[in-house]
Structures are given as C-alpha cells and as structure tokens.
Design a protein around this motif. Structure first.
Motif, PDB file in Angstrom:
ATOM      1  N   ARG A 187      12.209 -37.380 -38.184  1.00  0.00           N
ATOM      2  CA  ARG A 187      13.059 -38.462 -37.616  1.00  0.00           C
ATOM      3  C   ARG A 187      12.586 -38.732 -36.244  1.00  0.00           C
ATOM      4  NH1 ARG A 187      19.032 -37.367 -38.865  1.00  0.00           N
ATOM      5  NH2 ARG A 187      19.210 -39.341 -38.843  1.00  0.00           N
ATOM      6  N   GLU A 188      13.475 -39.573 -35.650  1.00  0.00           N
ATOM      7  CA  GLU A 188      13.276 -39.930 -34.238  1.00  0.00           C
ATOM      8  C   GLU A 188      12.754 -38.947 -33.414  1.00  0.00           C
ATOM      9  OE1 GLU A 188      16.193 -40.453 -35.715  1.00  0.00           O
ATOM     10  OE2 GLU A 188      17.057 -42.371 -35.770  1.00  0.00           O
ATOM     11  N   GLU A 189      12.057 -39.133 -32.500  1.00  0.00           N
ATOM     12  CA  GLU A 189      11.639 -38.363 -31.378  1.00  0.00           C
ATOM     13  C   GLU A 189      12.434 -37.265 -30.421  1.00  0.00           C
ATOM     14  OE1 GLU A 189       8.052 -37.666 -30.776  1.00  0.00           O
ATOM     15  OE2 GLU A 189       8.848 -36.129 -29.262  1.00  0.00           O
ATOM     16  N   PHE A 190      13.434 -38.248 -30.431  1.00  0.00           N
ATOM     17  CA  PHE A 190      14.840 -37.358 -29.561  1.00  0.00           C
ATOM     18  C   PHE A 190      15.457 -36.349 -30.476  1.00  0.00           C
ATOM     19  CE2 PHE A 190      18.943 -38.794 -31.224  1.00  0.00           C
ATOM     20  CZ  PHE A 190      18.746 -39.639 -31.861  1.00  0.00           C
ATOM     21  N   ARG A 191      15.381 -36.294 -31.537  1.00  0.00           N
ATOM     22  CA  ARG A 191      15.981 -35.592 -32.449  1.00  0.00           C
ATOM     23  C   ARG A 191      15.048 -34.066 -32.506  1.00  0.00           C
ATOM     24  NH1 ARG A 191      20.093 -38.023 -35.107  1.00  0.00           N
ATOM     25  NH2 ARG A 191      19.595 -40.197 -35.243  1.00  0.00           N
ATOM     26  N   ARG A 192      13.857 -34.114 -32.138  1.00  0.00           N
ATOM     27  CA  ARG A 192      12.749 -32.844 -32.141  1.00  0.00           C
ATOM     28  C   ARG A 192      13.310 -31.761 -31.262  1.00  0.00           C
ATOM     29  NH1 ARG A 192       7.435 -36.325 -33.322  1.00  0.00           N
ATOM     30  NH2 ARG A 192       8.171 -37.269 -35.170  1.00  0.00           N
ATOM     31  N   LYS A 193      13.917 -32.357 -29.907  1.00  0.00           N
ATOM     32  CA  LYS A 193      14.296 -31.718 -29.079  1.00  0.00           C
ATOM     33  C   LYS A 193      15.628 -31.021 -29.245  1.00  0.00           C
ATOM     34  CE  LYS A 193      14.797 -30.952 -24.076  1.00  0.00           C
ATOM     35  NZ  LYS A 193      14.323 -29.492 -24.132  1.00  0.00           N
ATOM     36  N   SER A 194      15.781 -29.693 -29.205  1.00  0.00           N
ATOM     37  CA  SER A 194      17.091 -28.847 -29.138  1.00  0.00           C
ATOM     38  C   SER A 194      17.382 -27.943 -28.175  1.00  0.00           C
ATOM     39  CB  SER A 194      17.309 -28.121 -30.448  1.00  0.00           C
ATOM     40  OG  SER A 194      18.326 -27.193 -30.282  1.00  0.00           O
ATOM     41  N   VAL A 195      18.333 -28.451 -27.254  1.00  0.00           N
ATOM     42  CA  VAL A 195      18.536 -27.588 -25.986  1.00  0.00           C
ATOM     43  C   VAL A 195      19.383 -26.229 -26.482  1.00  0.00           C
ATOM     44  CG1 VAL A 195      18.611 -29.546 -24.569  1.00  0.00           C
ATOM     45  CG2 VAL A 195      20.536 -28.597 -25.426  1.00  0.00           C
ATOM     46  N   ILE A 196      19.735 -26.132 -27.668  1.00  0.00           N
ATOM     47  CA  ILE A 196      20.395 -24.822 -28.170  1.00  0.00           C
ATOM     48  C   ILE A 196      19.722 -24.003 -28.736  1.00  0.00           C
ATOM     49  CG2 ILE A 196      22.679 -26.042 -28.078  1.00  0.00           C
ATOM     50  CD1 ILE A 196      22.746 -26.086 -31.282  1.00  0.00           C
ATOM     51  N   SER A 197      18.330 -24.203 -29.449  1.00  0.00           N
ATOM     52  CA  SER A 197      17.899 -23.365 -30.141  1.00  0.00           C
ATOM     53  C   SER A 197      17.215 -21.918 -29.506  1.00  0.00           C
ATOM     54  CB  SER A 197      16.566 -24.035 -30.704  1.00  0.00           C
ATOM     55  OG  SER A 197      16.563 -25.116 -31.447  1.00  0.00           O
ATOM     56  N   GLU A 198      17.074 -22.131 -28.256  1.00  0.00           N
ATOM     57  CA  GLU A 198      16.535 -21.068 -27.381  1.00  0.00           C
ATOM     58  C   GLU A 198      17.651 -20.033 -27.351  1.00  0.00           C
ATOM     59  OE1 GLU A 198      15.631 -22.766 -23.543  1.00  0.00           O
ATOM     60  OE2 GLU A 198      13.355 -21.764 -23.923  1.00  0.00           O
ATOM     61  N   VAL A 199      18.906 -20.113 -27.528  1.00  0.00           N
ATOM     62  CA  VAL A 199      20.067 -19.358 -27.599  1.00  0.00           C
ATOM     63  C   VAL A 199      20.561 -18.851 -28.855  1.00  0.00           C
ATOM     64  CG1 VAL A 199      20.452 -19.465 -25.023  1.00  0.00           C
ATOM     65  CG2 VAL A 199      21.592 -21.062 -26.699  1.00  0.00           C
ATOM     66  N   CYS A 200      19.966 -19.535 -29.869  1.00  0.00           N
ATOM     67  CA  CYS A 200      20.150 -19.432 -31.478  1.00  0.00           C
ATOM     68  C   CYS A 200      19.474 -18.297 -31.951  1.00  0.00           C
ATOM     69  CB  CYS A 200      20.594 -20.658 -32.181  1.00  0.00           C
ATOM     70  SG  CYS A 200      21.647 -21.711 -31.824  1.00  0.00           S
ATOM     71  N   ARG A 201      19.966 -17.606 -32.989  1.00  0.00           N
ATOM     72  CA  ARG A 201      19.110 -16.407 -33.782  1.00  0.00           C
ATOM     73  C   ARG A 201      18.067 -17.111 -34.428  1.00  0.00           C
ATOM     74  NH1 ARG A 201      21.971 -12.210 -37.750  1.00  0.00           N
ATOM     75  NH2 ARG A 201      21.922 -10.807 -35.886  1.00  0.00           N
ATOM     76  N   GLY A 202      18.454 -18.451 -35.038  1.00  0.00           N
ATOM     77  CA  GLY A 202      17.462 -19.052 -35.841  1.00  0.00           C
ATOM     78  C   GLY A 202      17.829 -20.675 -36.214  1.00  0.00           C
ATOM     79  N   VAL A 203      17.035 -21.239 -36.632  1.00  0.00           N
ATOM     80  CA  VAL A 203      17.439 -22.670 -36.934  1.00  0.00           C
ATOM     81  C   VAL A 203      16.836 -22.958 -38.380  1.00  0.00           C
ATOM     82  CG1 VAL A 203      16.627 -24.944 -36.117  1.00  0.00           C
ATOM     83  CG2 VAL A 203      16.624 -23.284 -34.621  1.00  0.00           C
ATOM     84  N   ILE A 204      17.782 -23.674 -39.148  1.00  0.00           N
ATOM     85  CA  ILE A 204      17.493 -24.191 -40.524  1.00  0.00           C
ATOM     86  C   ILE A 204      17.836 -25.677 -40.396  1.00  0.00           C
ATOM     87  CG2 ILE A 204      18.246 -24.027 -42.907  1.00  0.00           C
ATOM     88  CD1 ILE A 204      18.820 -21.119 -42.300  1.00  0.00           C
ATOM     89  N   CYS A 205      16.850 -26.483 -41.075  1.00  0.00           N
ATOM     90  CA  CYS A 205      16.930 -28.006 -41.001  1.00  0.00           C
ATOM     91  C   CYS A 205      16.460 -28.399 -42.114  1.00  0.00           C
ATOM     92  CB  CYS A 205      16.611 -28.705 -39.778  1.00  0.00           C
ATOM     93  SG  CYS A 205      14.860 -28.689 -39.697  1.00  0.00           S
ATOM     94  N   GLY A 206      16.862 -29.360 -42.935  1.00  0.00           N
ATOM     95  CA  GLY A 206      16.153 -30.181 -43.938  1.00  0.00           C
ATOM     96  C   GLY A 206      16.717 -29.839 -45.215  1.00  0.00           C
TER      97      GLY A 206
END
Ligand code: DQA
Length: 138
Positions: A104-123
């Motif tokens: 999607r849009e460029e701004f959605r590619r940045k997450s400021v929380i991923s670094e402190v999360c165990r993992g990320v699931i999207c899509g």
C-alpha cells in the motif's frame, strides 16, 4: 492460553470502511470468529480510537495474559506512546494488520512498534488475528 486482542483507531469501522481492503465483516463478527477458533482458550477483546486508552489496556494486561494480538491501525506508523507501553510490559505482543501494508502507501511500510513486538503478521484479512494467536502455540 489467555489472549487479549486489541484493535486501535478506526478498526471499529471494519465492515463499513474500505471494504475492498478490510472486508465486509464487522469487528464484532470477526471477534466472534476468533472466539470460535480459540474455543479452548480465553479471549478478551478491546477496541479504542484513543491512543492513551490503548496504552492503558496494554499496561493493564501485564501479568494477566499469555499474549497480546495488537492491530494498532494507523497508530502503528507513528505512536511512540504505544511502542513504549509494549516495551514496558513482559507480555509478548504480536503486531497484526489485515491488509498487506507493504503493498500500500509508503507511510504504511513503517511501523514504530515492530521492534518491540515478538512478530508481525499482515495481509491475511481477518485471519491475520488467528495466525497471530496460533503463533503463541508453536
Ligand atoms: C491496518 C493498516 C493500517 O495502515 C491502517 O491505518 C489501519 C488498518 C490493517 O489492519 O491493515 O487502520 O492496521
């Protein structure tokens, strides 16, 4: 297991807004599907549009849950307050998005929380929540 599913800003409009992106089911229906899937686990659900309330929900989860599944909505992309709340607790948090934010849009590619999360699931649409919960059982 005990799970807390937290949905952030605008997720209460799921089923009404951008249905081509987020699907036609309401958040209540999605949560009912999650509850049915995790029928042998305890699932609590919380939604707020207010950043500070989401931080409070994260703080209060300490010691009460095995995992938090968090879709922070647009706060994902800029909320250092939510990031700090996640970092302040020991309960592991999995970051979730229904849409593939990388398509999607460029701004959605940045997450400021991923670094402190165990993992990320999207899509994976509403199944992103279920995949995130299942990750705690592996
Ligand atoms: C979202 C993606 C975010 O970029 C957006 O602001 C949302 C929903 C998702 O579930 O795909 O509100 O977190």
């Amino acid at each position: 297991m005990k799970f807390l599913f937290i949905n952030g800003v605008n997720l209460n409009l799921t089923g009404k807004r951008e249905t081509d992106v987020y699907g036609a089911q309401s958040l209540d229906l999605i949560n009912a599907g999650i509850k049915a899937h995790f029928k042998n686990d305890k699932c609590d659900f919380y939604q707020s549009n207010i950043e500070g309330e989401i931080c409070t929900a994260i703080q209060l989860a300490e010691g009460k849950y095995d995992g938090i599944i968090l879709n922070a909505g647009a706060y994902t992309h800029y909320s250092y307050a939510i990031r700090d709340a996640i970092a302040a607790i020991t309960v592991p948090v999995v970051e979730v998005h229904m849409s593939n934010v990388h398509m999607r849009e460029e701004f959605r590619r940045k997450s400021v929380i991923s670094e402190v999360c165990r993992g990320v699931i999207c899509g994976f649409g509403k199944n992103s929540y279920i995949l995130a919960g299942e990750s705690f059982k592996l």
